[in-house]
Design an enzyme around this catalytic site. Sequence first.
Site, PDB file in Angstrom:
ATOM      1  N   ASP A   1      -3.364 -18.198   0.495  1.00  0.00           N
ATOM      2  CA  ASP A   1      -3.998 -18.925  -0.461  1.00  0.00           C
ATOM      3  C   ASP A   1      -4.894 -19.939   0.498  1.00  0.00           C
ATOM      4  O   ASP A   1      -6.058 -20.035   0.358  1.00  0.00           O
ATOM      5  CB  ASP A   1      -3.605 -19.396  -1.561  1.00  0.00           C
ATOM      6  CG  ASP A   1      -2.310 -20.318  -1.250  1.00  0.00           C
ATOM      7  OD1 ASP A   1      -1.661 -19.987  -0.003  1.00  0.00           O
ATOM      8  OD2 ASP A   1      -1.686 -20.839  -2.112  1.00  0.00           O
TER       9      ASP A   1
ATOM     10  N   TYR B   1       0.793  -1.192   0.131  1.00  0.00           N
ATOM     11  CA  TYR B   1       0.078  -0.095  -0.108  1.00  0.00           C
ATOM     12  C   TYR B   1       0.881   1.402  -0.060  1.00  0.00           C
ATOM     13  O   TYR B   1       0.537   2.308  -0.573  1.00  0.00           O
ATOM     14  CB  TYR B   1      -0.796   0.140   1.266  1.00  0.00           C
ATOM     15  CG  TYR B   1      -2.071  -0.512   1.060  1.00  0.00           C
ATOM     16  CD1 TYR B   1      -2.393  -1.873   0.592  1.00  0.00           C
ATOM     17  CD2 TYR B   1      -3.404   0.026   1.491  1.00  0.00           C
ATOM     18  CE1 TYR B   1      -3.502  -2.660   0.788  1.00  0.00           C
ATOM     19  CE2 TYR B   1      -4.719  -0.607   1.302  1.00  0.00           C
ATOM     20  CZ  TYR B   1      -4.636  -1.855   1.053  1.00  0.00           C
ATOM     21  OH  TYR B   1      -5.860  -2.455   0.822  1.00  0.00           O
TER      22      TYR B   1
ATOM     23  N   ASP C   1      -6.295  -6.983   4.317  1.00  0.00           N
ATOM     24  CA  ASP C   1      -7.518  -6.147   3.700  1.00  0.00           C
ATOM     25  C   ASP C   1      -8.623  -7.177   3.241  1.00  0.00           C
ATOM     26  O   ASP C   1      -9.786  -7.178   3.218  1.00  0.00           O
ATOM     27  CB  ASP C   1      -7.122  -5.287   2.466  1.00  0.00           C
ATOM     28  CG  ASP C   1      -8.166  -4.330   1.904  1.00  0.00           C
ATOM     29  OD1 ASP C   1      -9.129  -4.016   2.483  1.00  0.00           O
ATOM     30  OD2 ASP C   1      -8.252  -4.310   0.662  1.00  0.00           O
TER      31      ASP C   1
ATOM     32  N   LYS D   1       2.910 -15.315   2.841  1.00  0.00           N
ATOM     33  CA  LYS D   1       3.087 -16.040   1.433  1.00  0.00           C
ATOM     34  C   LYS D   1       4.592 -16.364   1.466  1.00  0.00           C
ATOM     35  O   LYS D   1       5.379 -15.968   0.620  1.00  0.00           O
ATOM     36  CB  LYS D   1       2.754 -15.121   0.173  1.00  0.00           C
ATOM     37  CG  LYS D   1       2.636 -15.884  -1.181  1.00  0.00           C
ATOM     38  CD  LYS D   1       1.505 -17.031  -1.172  1.00  0.00           C
ATOM     39  CE  LYS D   1       1.754 -17.788  -2.555  1.00  0.00           C
ATOM     40  NZ  LYS D   1       0.734 -18.939  -2.456  1.00  0.00           N
TER      41      LYS D   1
ATOM     42  N   ASP E   1     -12.458  -8.892   4.831  1.00  0.00           N
ATOM     43  CA  ASP E   1     -13.785  -8.744   3.888  1.00  0.00           C
ATOM     44  C   ASP E   1     -14.200 -10.346   3.951  1.00  0.00           C
ATOM     45  O   ASP E   1     -15.571 -10.434   4.001  1.00  0.00           O
ATOM     46  CB  ASP E   1     -13.648  -8.344   2.585  1.00  0.00           C
ATOM     47  CG  ASP E   1     -13.766  -6.659   2.387  1.00  0.00           C
ATOM     48  OD1 ASP E   1     -13.521  -6.095   3.405  1.00  0.00           O
ATOM     49  OD2 ASP E   1     -14.305  -6.436   1.346  1.00  0.00           O
TER      50      ASP E   1
HETATM   51  C1  IPM Z   1     -10.247  -0.984   4.230  1.00  0.00           C
HETATM   52  C2  IPM Z   1     -10.641  -0.120   2.804  1.00  0.00           C
HETATM   53  C3  IPM Z   1      -9.557   0.694   2.575  1.00  0.00           C
HETATM   54  C4  IPM Z   1      -8.229  -0.327   2.473  1.00  0.00           C
HETATM   55  C5  IPM Z   1      -9.603   1.546   1.243  1.00  0.00           C
HETATM   56  C6  IPM Z   1     -10.730   2.175   1.253  1.00  0.00           C
HETATM   57  C7  IPM Z   1      -8.409   2.303   0.964  1.00  0.00           C
HETATM   58  O1  IPM Z   1     -10.671  -1.253   2.043  1.00  0.00           O
HETATM   59  O2  IPM Z   1     -10.287  -0.076   5.083  1.00  0.00           O
HETATM   60  O3  IPM Z   1     -10.365  -1.923   4.266  1.00  0.00           O
HETATM   61  O4  IPM Z   1      -7.948  -0.793   1.397  1.00  0.00           O
HETATM   62  O5  IPM Z   1      -7.540  -0.189   3.459  1.00  0.00           O
HETATM   63 MG    MG Z   2     -11.152  -3.188   2.709  1.00  0.00          MG
END
Ligand code: IPM
Ligand code: MG
Length: 371
Positions: A221, A142, A245, A189, A249
């Site tokens: 993975d 990032y 990240d 990884k 999710d």
């Molecule tokens: C999160 C989001 C952010 C990230 C984006 C909006 C930059 O997806 O906080 O998980 O990737 O960190």
């Molecule tokens: Mg995110």
Amino acid sequence: MEKRIAVLAGDGIGPEVVKQAIKVLQAIAHRFQHMFIYDVALVGAAAIDETGDPLPDETLEACRLSDAILFGAIGDPKYDNDPTAKVRPEQGLLRLRKELGLFANIRPVQLYNSLIERSPLKEDRIRNTDLVVYRELTGGIYFGEKGRMDGGKRAFDHCEYTVEEIRRIAEMAFDAALRRKKKLTLVDKANVLETSRLWRETVQRVAQRFPLVNVEYLFVDNAAMQVIQRPNQFDVILTENMFGDIISDETSVITGSIGLLPSASVGEQTSLFEPIHGSYPEGAGKDIANPVATILSAAMLLDSFELFDEANLVRSVVKKVIEKGLVTPDLNPDSFIACSKMGDVISLLIESDLEDESALDNLLEGKLPLI
Ligand code: IPM
Ligand code: MG
């Protein structure tokens, strides 16, 4: 207690969900006689529209001068669909994390028994899931050097980590594991990436100081598969920025909706509390977003003020409301209440006496007709 909270609602559904969290914080302030002062500031696409900058100086200053930051969401399709845009809303959040040194993003994943059927996963797979992701937040791909070469025909994103960047979040994650089920899983990884090998090496070294914690190593993975196949095997998942990240999710699927998951970003300066979901632009302004993730982020914010009774009250009221079947459309498209109503119900219940279950029913059924 008097505290100053910077409020950065941001884009899409951000303002709507943040509004509900503030209702809840006000209910807490009322009930426990605290004073919260809100300093509202611009961030993201909303800030670009007004100032040309996704993180204006005044916003950063407001954050530095506050005791905590409540953050909504960031992102706007008009930038997503324009890969040539030089200024992007997300830069606001990334810069904010970096400027404040918020190197650890803590994302707890807890299952509500009453919502088990809402999960696309089978009940026997997910029962008793209770895990937390410790995601490194200010390093890795990032924040590495990025750019284009060969007249724009070649692009690169550099991934880099130092021992120190890994050590400081690893220690936090081990501390958390000690207070929880005493298991830590490093997701990396290491069979391919040099940075991952540095993560393993450093985590192995930190682990020697935490002999009570059982450490496990998983390639990302495989972890992506395990998190869905057998999520209840996990306790603390420690991982680098981008893997965190993605994995976090993915873990939200277990609970039935990404709209339930809060997070805290902590480090050197003012901590930031935000839902893990994005700006959901299609839902903006429709009063259909799930505010629970932001309300639970506000509970984590109260924890950071050491207001533990207050934070636990928020969590228990949220749980009760969900158990009564009061949810937003993401969790039940056939029977739901609006985002604003969810904020009303939760804040009303916080201000009333919860000990009496029948009072709760009366309140839910009588005073607050469902839409
Ligand atoms: C999160 C989001 C952010 C990230 C984006 C909006 C930059 O997806 O906080 O998980 O990737 O960190
Ligand atoms: Mg995110």
